[in-house]
Scaffold this motif. Structure first.
Motif, mmCIF file in Angstrom:
data_model
loop_
_atom_site.group_PDB
_atom_site.id
_atom_site.type_symbol
_atom_site.label_atom_id
_atom_site.label_comp_id
_atom_site.label_asym_id
_atom_site.label_seq_id
_atom_site.Cartn_x
_atom_site.Cartn_y
_atom_site.Cartn_z
ATOM 1 N N TYR A 1 -8.956 8.697 4.389
ATOM 2 C CA TYR A 1 -7.731 7.978 4.017
ATOM 3 C C TYR A 1 -6.724 7.970 5.165
ATOM 4 O O TYR A 1 -6.038 6.970 5.380
ATOM 5 N N LEU A 2 -6.629 9.076 5.884
ATOM 6 C CA LEU A 2 -5.728 9.115 7.035
ATOM 7 C C LEU A 2 -6.179 8.135 8.111
ATOM 8 O O LEU A 2 -5.355 7.494 8.769
ATOM 9 N N ARG A 3 -7.483 8.017 8.271
ATOM 10 C CA ARG A 3 -8.025 7.104 9.282
ATOM 11 C C ARG A 3 -7.674 5.656 8.954
ATOM 12 O O ARG A 3 -7.436 4.838 9.854
ATOM 13 N N THR A 4 -7.641 5.321 7.651
ATOM 14 C CA THR A 4 -7.384 3.939 7.240
ATOM 15 C C THR A 4 -5.926 3.698 6.856
ATOM 16 O O THR A 4 -5.575 2.585 6.446
ATOM 17 N N GLY A 5 -5.087 4.738 6.956
ATOM 18 C CA GLY A 5 -3.666 4.557 6.689
ATOM 19 C C GLY A 5 -3.250 4.654 5.240
ATOM 20 O O GLY A 5 -2.106 4.308 4.900
ATOM 21 N N ASN A 6 -4.124 5.130 4.358
ATOM 22 C CA ASN A 6 -3.776 5.299 2.944
ATOM 23 C C ASN A 6 -3.150 6.681 2.752
ATOM 24 O O ASN A 6 -3.784 7.625 2.281
ATOM 25 N N LEU A 7 -1.881 6.796 3.102
ATOM 26 C CA LEU A 7 -1.243 8.106 3.190
ATOM 27 C C LEU A 7 -1.011 8.746 1.824
ATOM 28 O O LEU A 7 -1.104 9.974 1.696
ATOM 29 N N ASP A 8 -0.685 7.953 0.815
ATOM 30 C CA ASP A 8 -0.465 8.523 -0.521
ATOM 31 C C ASP A 8 -1.753 9.145 -1.059
ATOM 32 O O ASP A 8 -1.733 10.239 -1.632
ATOM 33 N N LEU A 9 -2.861 8.436 -0.874
ATOM 34 C CA LEU A 9 -4.140 8.967 -1.349
ATOM 35 C C LEU A 9 -4.562 10.168 -0.510
ATOM 36 O O LEU A 9 -5.167 11.112 -1.026
#
Length: 243
Positions: free
Chosen positions: A47-55
């Motif tokens: 998720y950090l790699r794809t920018g989904n910070l909340d998840l």
């Protein structure tokens, strides 16, 4: 008399068999607990790699809870396989500190630093197991990724085909990567080995590797580029799911 004593003996044996010191010698149990936590770590990194910070934040919370359970179970009950391993004593506080740091980095807008902290946890566990001669699928996947990195240096516009075919070059690097993939296939448990997702990634990578010799023979840089990109994709997915 024997009929009255026998149940007591049986109860005593059951209690001893489930005592913390006995259970702690179960390396498989420790590895399963680490894998349960590691699954959340992999997802958070993804998720950090794809920018989904909340998840990513949600998965870090789940990772922290899983690590707390593992710490409670094993921090004072070292599996026999790790006897004398200096990394074990500091593992639990060290990982907990990394989790606090990763959470702080994420909340202060530094997702790359948070991801680095989570990657460091994976490295801590890899080094712990390596120094005790313990080898699990996640470690094999890590080794496979390192081998894939060595293959990617041959992805470029200017290919030295003599070097690519030479010992220590592309041909030998691809053979080394294939060997590690075979090792990962062998050490995966039956449930994982027979899972459609695992088979798709392992078998797909092996099929792609078979095309490298054709690219070398035909000096086909375009084919080599496509194969390496495909292999990198398989490697990333393998790492995300099983690393």
């Amino acid at each position: 008399m024997l009929s009255r004593i026998a149940p007591c003996i049986l109860l005593l044996l059951l209690l001893l068999g489930n005592s913390p010191s006995t259970a702690a010698d179960n390396l498989a149990e420790f590895n399963a607990a680490v894998e349960a936590a590691g699954a959340h770590n992999r997802i958070a990194i993804g998720y950090l790699r794809t920018g989904n910070l909340d998840l990513a934040s949600l998965e870090i919370d789940r990772l922290r809870n899983a690590w707390a359970r593992l710490t409670e179970r094993f921090s004072g009950n070292r599996p026999a396989a790790f006897k004398g391993n200096p990394h074990y004593a500091s593992l639990f506080t060290g990982v907990s500190a990394r989790l606090v740091g990763a959470d702080l980095m994420l909340k202060t807008g530094r997702p790359d630093a948070a991801r680095s902290g989570l990657d460091a946890i994976r490295r801590d566990l890899y080094e712990l197991r390596r120094d005790s001669g313990v080898f699990v699928l996640a470690d094999c996947v890590r080794d496979a990724n390192a081998a894939m990195d060595e293959l990617m240096v041959f992805d470029g516009d200017e290919i030295d085909w003599v070097r690519a075919a030479a010992a220590g070059g592309l041909a030998s690097k691809s053979a080394a990567y294939a060997s590690i993939l075979n090792q990962c296939d062998e050490i995966a448990g039956d449930r994982v080995r027979n899972a459609s997702e695992f088979r798709r990634l392992i078998d797909g990578a092996k099929s792609s590797l078979a095309l490298i010799s054709k690219a070398i023979a035909e000096h086909d840089g375009g084919l080599l580029h496509r194969v390496l990109i495909e292999l990198r994709s398989f490697a990333n997915l393998l790492d995300f799911r099983f690393g």
